[in-house]
Design an enzyme around this catalytic site. Structure first.
Site, PDB file in Angstrom:
ATOM      1  N   LYS A  40       0.196  -1.919   0.079  1.00 43.70           N
ATOM      2  CA  LYS A  40      -0.118  -0.202   0.443  1.00 43.70           C
ATOM      3  C   LYS A  40       0.589   1.172   0.015  1.00 43.70           C
ATOM      4  CE  LYS A  40      -0.648  -0.107   5.758  1.00 43.70           C
ATOM      5  NZ  LYS A  40      -1.746  -0.022   6.214  1.00 43.70           N
ATOM      6  N   GLY A  41       1.946   0.931   0.488  1.00 46.45           N
ATOM      7  CA  GLY A  41       2.848   1.841   0.456  1.00 46.45           C
ATOM      8  C   GLY A  41       2.878   3.430   1.734  1.00 46.45           C
TER       9      GLY A  41
END
Length: 265
Positions: A141-142
């Site tokens: 998801k970063g």
């Protein structure tokens, strides 16, 4: 004057080399700071706060907030003027010395150079249970609109999570054949992040032959960016670091024809 004209004029105005802080008007030297004293909240405590502010160079100093923090501590906010100047020419900044690459270029470089996935082992070590930072870099998801390292097809990520003991981190790095080890440190009381990092770097140097230590990277809001060599690591990333920056650095350090000298060599 139009907004466009004003913007163009502002961009061409020479920046000063010496500046002074200001609060109400330019050059008034006004600053605001907060601190806690180990005294109960009363008039004497407020006087002590103003005395401390005076010793720090605030004159005159105004106490704008005081709140009891339990029976024997008080939190203060003071506001006042300082005479100190800031010389911008003397400010040392650690500049990024590698290009930012899109994900496809990172993958292509790893595939061409290593001819296998690049292995990254990440963890929060010691008693640190704050995984938001390490997860932002590693998880798919970063962070800040960028996918984490799990998104990269040529990077294998092993996320050990929180409160990992240094010996367990070393063992995991050896087991997975780590090319790089990423450690996040948010807890900073009594310089815990410094002690944990130096302990980690020493453990890796002891466990690996010279020149074969994985790339050691630490990140957190309280590290000094220029202290990597002193802590025995290869790179320090501060707050706001994105997964793309870390991925680009991994390529720079591990996939260039002549990688920069490693601290472990």
């Amino acid at each position: 004057m139009t907004a466009t004209h004003a913007s163009r004029e502002a961009s061409t105005t020479p920046q000063p080399t010496v500046v002074r802080p200001y609060g109400d008007m330019t050059g008034d030297g006004m600053v605001q700071l907060s601190f806690t004293l180990p005294v109960k909240h009363d008039k004497r405590a407020e006087g002590a706060a103003l005395q401390l502010a005076g010793k720090m160079g605030l004159s005159p100093a105004l106490l704008v907030h005081a709140k009891a923090m339990g029976p024997s501590h008080t939190f203060f906010i003071v506001y006042g003027s300082v005479n100190h100047l800031v010389d911008l020419a003397a400010v040392e900044v650690v500049e990024r010395d590698f290009p930012l690459l899109p994900a496809k270029d990172v993958n292509a470089s790893i595939k061409k150079t290593l001819r296998r996935p690049l292995v990254v082992v990440g963890a929060c070590i010691g008693t640190d249970a704050h995984t938001v930072g390490i997860d932002a870099i590693l998880n798919i998801k970063g962070f800040a609109g960028e996918k984490g390292l799990e998104y990269y097809s040529e990077i294998t990520v092993v996320n050990l999570g929180a409160q990992v003991l240094v010996p367990d981190l070393v063992e995991a790095a050896r087991e997975h054949g780590a090319d790089a080890v990423l450690v996040s440190q948010v807890v900073t009381q009594r310089d815990a992040h410094i002690h944990n990092t130096t302990q980690m770097s020493a453990a890796f140097r002891e466990a690996y032959p010279a020149g074969e230590v994985p790339l050691l990277i630490v990140g957190g809001p309280r590290f000094e960016e220029g202290s990597a060599a002193k802590l025995g690591v290869d790179r320090i990333f501060g707050k706001g670091t994105t997964p793309g920056e870390v991925a680009s650095y991994l390529v720079h350090a591990l996939c260039t024809p002549t990688p920069p000298e490693r601290k472990s060599a």
